[in-house]
Design an enzyme around this catalytic site. Structure first.
Site, PDB file in Angstrom:
ATOM      1  N   HIS A 268       8.645  12.510  -1.910  1.00 41.35           N
ATOM      2  CA  HIS A 268       8.846  12.831  -0.478  1.00 41.35           C
ATOM      3  C   HIS A 268       7.606  13.608  -0.027  1.00 41.35           C
ATOM      4  CE1 HIS A 268      10.850  13.529   3.219  1.00 41.35           C
ATOM      5  NE2 HIS A 268      11.761  14.410   2.877  1.00 41.35           N
ATOM      6  N   HIS A 307       7.162   3.037   1.572  1.00 47.60           N
ATOM      7  CA  HIS A 307       8.105   3.825   2.360  1.00 47.60           C
ATOM      8  C   HIS A 307       9.428   3.097   2.402  1.00 47.60           C
ATOM      9  CE1 HIS A 307       9.709   6.237   5.645  1.00 47.60           C
ATOM     10  NE2 HIS A 307       8.785   7.120   5.311  1.00 47.60           N
ATOM     11  N   ASP A 363       1.358  10.530   4.055  1.00 40.98           N
ATOM     12  CA  ASP A 363       0.771  11.419   3.051  1.00 40.98           C
ATOM     13  C   ASP A 363      -0.555  10.920   2.503  1.00 40.98           C
ATOM     14  OD1 ASP A 363       2.755  13.366   3.114  1.00 40.98           O
ATOM     15  OD2 ASP A 363       4.062  12.160   1.845  1.00 40.98           O
TER      16      ASP A 363
HETATM   17  N1  ACO Z   1       3.095   2.130  -5.834  1.00 43.15           N
HETATM   18  C1  ACO Z   1       3.406   1.034  -6.548  1.00 43.15           C
HETATM   19  N2  ACO Z   1       4.541   0.337  -6.401  1.00 43.15           N
HETATM   20  C2  ACO Z   1       5.400   0.792  -5.498  1.00 43.15           C
HETATM   21  C3  ACO Z   1       5.150   1.927  -4.702  1.00 43.15           C
HETATM   22  C4  ACO Z   1       3.942   2.612  -4.892  1.00 43.15           C
HETATM   23  N3  ACO Z   1       3.621   3.692  -4.186  1.00 43.15           N
HETATM   24  N4  ACO Z   1       6.200   2.150  -3.880  1.00 43.15           N
HETATM   25  C5  ACO Z   1       7.079   1.175  -4.153  1.00 43.15           C
HETATM   26  N5  ACO Z   1       6.601   0.348  -5.118  1.00 43.15           N
HETATM   27  C6  ACO Z   1       7.239  -0.855  -5.660  1.00 43.15           C
HETATM   28  C7  ACO Z   1       8.429  -0.501  -6.540  1.00 43.15           C
HETATM   29  O1  ACO Z   1       8.051  -0.336  -7.868  1.00 43.15           O
HETATM   30  C8  ACO Z   1       9.308  -1.704  -6.311  1.00 43.15           C
HETATM   31  O2  ACO Z   1       8.781  -2.778  -7.066  1.00 43.15           O
HETATM   32  P1  ACO Z   1       9.753  -3.844  -7.770  1.00 43.15           P
HETATM   33  O3  ACO Z   1      10.457  -4.551  -6.634  1.00 43.15           O
HETATM   34  O4  ACO Z   1       8.851  -4.720  -8.563  1.00 43.15           O
HETATM   35  O5  ACO Z   1      10.711  -3.037  -8.615  1.00 43.15           O
HETATM   36  C9  ACO Z   1       9.101  -2.060  -4.849  1.00 43.15           C
HETATM   37  O6  ACO Z   1       7.785  -1.579  -4.531  1.00 43.15           O
HETATM   38  C10 ACO Z   1      10.123  -1.421  -3.919  1.00 43.15           C
HETATM   39  O7  ACO Z   1      10.027  -0.014  -4.057  1.00 43.15           O
HETATM   40  P2  ACO Z   1      11.249   0.973  -4.144  1.00 43.15           P
HETATM   41  O8  ACO Z   1      10.955   2.027  -5.166  1.00 43.15           O
HETATM   42  O9  ACO Z   1      12.530   0.212  -4.286  1.00 43.15           O
HETATM   43  O10 ACO Z   1      11.207   1.601  -2.691  1.00 43.15           O
HETATM   44  P3  ACO Z   1      11.983   2.881  -2.189  1.00 43.15           P
HETATM   45  O11 ACO Z   1      12.294   2.641  -0.763  1.00 43.15           O
HETATM   46  O12 ACO Z   1      13.108   3.218  -3.083  1.00 43.15           O
HETATM   47  O13 ACO Z   1      10.899   4.062  -2.353  1.00 43.15           O
HETATM   48  C11 ACO Z   1       9.133   5.532  -1.921  1.00 43.15           C
HETATM   49  C12 ACO Z   1      10.131   4.530  -1.330  1.00 43.15           C
HETATM   50  C13 ACO Z   1       9.890   6.620  -2.718  1.00 43.15           C
HETATM   51  C14 ACO Z   1       8.385   6.222  -0.790  1.00 43.15           C
HETATM   52  C15 ACO Z   1       8.145   4.778  -2.857  1.00 43.15           C
HETATM   53  O14 ACO Z   1       7.438   3.822  -2.105  1.00 43.15           O
HETATM   54  C16 ACO Z   1       7.200   5.708  -3.570  1.00 43.15           C
HETATM   55  O15 ACO Z   1       7.550   6.275  -4.606  1.00 43.15           O
HETATM   56  N6  ACO Z   1       5.940   5.913  -3.019  1.00 43.15           N
HETATM   57  C17 ACO Z   1       5.003   6.819  -3.614  1.00 43.15           C
HETATM   58  C18 ACO Z   1       5.350   8.266  -3.236  1.00 43.15           C
HETATM   59  C19 ACO Z   1       5.052   8.572  -1.782  1.00 43.15           C
HETATM   60  O16 ACO Z   1       3.991   8.271  -1.266  1.00 43.15           O
HETATM   61  N7  ACO Z   1       6.036   9.225  -1.131  1.00 43.15           N
HETATM   62  C20 ACO Z   1       5.902   9.662   0.253  1.00 43.15           C
HETATM   63  C21 ACO Z   1       6.766   8.874   1.171  1.00 43.15           C
HETATM   64  S1  ACO Z   1       6.526   9.385   2.843  1.00 43.15           S
HETATM   65  C22 ACO Z   1       7.367  10.810   2.940  1.00 43.15           C
HETATM   66  O17 ACO Z   1       8.345  11.063   2.280  1.00 43.15           O
HETATM   67  C23 ACO Z   1       6.886  11.809   3.874  1.00 43.15           C
END
Ligand code: ACO
Length: 434
Positions: A268, A307, A363
């Site tokens: 987050h 996201h 971010d």
């Molecule tokens: N890098 C690589 N792969 C990713 C990323 C990433 N940053 N984000 C998602 N994916 C992939 C997942 O592994 C998943 O792949 P799969 O279908 O092969 O299993 C697919 O994309 C879907 O991702 P989920 O994890 O299901 O997406 P979710 O909605 O649960 O998570 C989140 C969203 C937590 C923001 C995620 O994208 C993440 O961890 N990003 C990195 C951390 C980040 O930047 N957080 C800030 C968000 S903005 C905020 O809170 C202010």
């Protein structure tokens, strides 16, 4: 029966049900009447991580994640970021309308007069180790304010709520600045009522021996824009924590502490700090392809990408990119920007990221800009918590005045043993390794 309805046939009983559809949703409670017999509890939904569940009706923030749209109370984020101050936007988010000139003057005056911290809170901060993470200090100090203002428990009293709102928005920058001063062993600087919200924050952070702090207007303006961009973001993890904790009628200081704790996680608000660490690890543009391969192999995530809601460019990342130019003119370019831009270019052309609709989120660029402005990475998430306090408080007000809301309490699907007789210790076998 509503015009729009869902017909359901329960194949267990062959019974049919009409479930009304309102605003594109069905009420989970309507599924309860779908039963196999009088002893059946009724059908529930299973939705870990709330992937497809609306937990409230909200008139604060609108997001269209596919189109990359973000609006507060109907106003596009780009217009607010270009034309307003943060306190103006905080007023909009909290009270539903942009303030008139007299309203804004009064609001700014009220916030300005709530910036001081009780001296005991200062001493409380002194108890932390010098290297304590600023988010841990912020969360604990906000929670401790609950003991300074016991009347904040009157959460059903609108006047008390307004007073706590002003206190929290006024005091968050002071706490944030003091966590920084504590880490560096610098004396705490009292707020200066002549300065704007962001200038005063900079004063409390960075003033040394000079009798009057002069904030760089470009940096102060950029910080104000960043505060606007971070003010609210509908039902994210921390807003949900705010609503859930406050639904028990816990006071707003404790509820804000819970929301800030949720924000601190690397998935987050903690991601902005992680992005900078990641760019340090990558080190140079030539290392990007190898790093991306490791991300694709599932070794780690690309921080600042992806996201839950946005499946397009995060509009806040776009605004940061244009606001960054004015900052870099004053500070010089952050060398990490080159790496970030190249990382974005390569990722956005890669099938892995295209297929999963992974774009830079807020971010990804905020940390680079904060660093150029003189902030160290440990304090980035604290910089997020200051403006988000307005959003958390707006979500709290909305929740507490919504007659449909009650104490938040999800259901579960129980998967443990049903019932077992107690086994005396001498008769227990060796447990399987946990
Ligand atoms: N890098 C690589 N792969 C990713 C990323 C990433 N940053 N984000 C998602 N994916 C992939 C997942 O592994 C998943 O792949 P799969 O279908 O092969 O299993 C697919 O994309 C879907 O991702 P989920 O994890 O299901 O997406 P979710 O909605 O649960 O998570 C989140 C969203 C937590 C923001 C995620 O994208 C993440 O961890 N990003 C990195 C951390 C980040 O930047 N957080 C800030 C968000 S903005 C905020 O809170 C202010």
């Amino acid at each position: 029966m509503s015009e729009e309805a869902l017909s359901i046939i329960d194949k267990r009983t062959q019974a049919t049900y009409e479930i009304p559809i309102c605003d594109g949703t069905i009420r989970a409670m309507d599924l309860r009447k779908i039963k196999t017999g009088p002893d059946d509890f009724g059908l529930m939904t299973y939705d870990p991580a709330f992937m497809n569940t609306s937990s409230c009706r909200s008139g604060i923030t609108f997001i269209d994640g596919d189109k990359g749209i973000l609006r507060y109370r109907g106003y596009p984020i780009e217009q607010l970021a270009g034309k307003c101050t943060f306190l103006e936007v905080a007023y909009l988010i909290l009270f539903g309308e942009l303030p008139t000139e007299p309203q804004l003057t009064e609001w700014v005056d009220q916030i300005t007069h709530h910036t001081m911290l009780h001296e005991t809170s200062k001493r409380f901060l002194e108890g932390f180790r010098w290297n304590a993470h600023p988010m841990g200090m912020l969360v604990s100090t906000v929670a401790a304010l609950s003991t300074v203002y016991p009347e904040a428990k009157q959460v059903l009293d609108p006047d008390s709520r307004k007073l706590q709102i002003m206190r929290l928005i006024g005091k968050m920058p002071t706490i944030a600045a003091y966590t920084y001063r504590h880490t560096h062993g610098f004396p705490y600087i009292y707020p200066d009522n002549d300065l704007s919200y962001t200038e005063n924050f900079m004063n409390m952070l960075w003033r040394m021996m000079e009798p009057k702090y002069q904030a760089n207007p470009v940096i102060a303006k950029a910080l104000d824009i960043l505060f606007i961009l971070h003010a609210d973001h509908e039902q994210n993890c921390s807003a949900n924590a705010m609503r859930a904790v406050a639904s028990s009628q816990a006071d707003p200081f404790l509820s804000i502490a819970a929301a800030a704790a949720a924000l601190s996680g690397p998935l987050h608000g903690g991601a902005n700090e992680e992005v900078l660490k990641m760019l340090d690890v990558i080190g140079s543009k030539s290392n990007i392809p190898a790093y991306i391969e490791k991300v694709k192999a599932g070794q780690f995530k690309l921080m600042g990408f992806g996201h839950r809601i946005y499946k397009n460019y995060d509009p806040r990342a776009n605004v940061i990119k244009w606001a960054a130019d004015s900052v870099f003119e004053v500070t010089g370019k952050n060398p990490k920007l080159e790496i970030a831009l190249e990382l974005e270019r390569i990722a956005l052309e890669d099938e892995y990221f295209i297929k999963r609709k992974l774009y830079p989120n807020v971010d990804f660029y905020s940390g680079i800009m904060y660093q150029a402005m003189g902030f160290s990475p440990e304090i980035f998430t604290v910089l997020f918590a200051i403006p988000r306090t307005a959003g958390w408080l707006a979500q709290w007000q909305e929740m507490i005045t919504d007659p449909e809301q009650k104490i938040a309490r999800p259901r579960q699907i129980y998967t443990g043993p049903m019932v077992r007789d107690f086994v005396p210790i001498e008769q227990r076998g060796v447990p399987a390794a946990v």
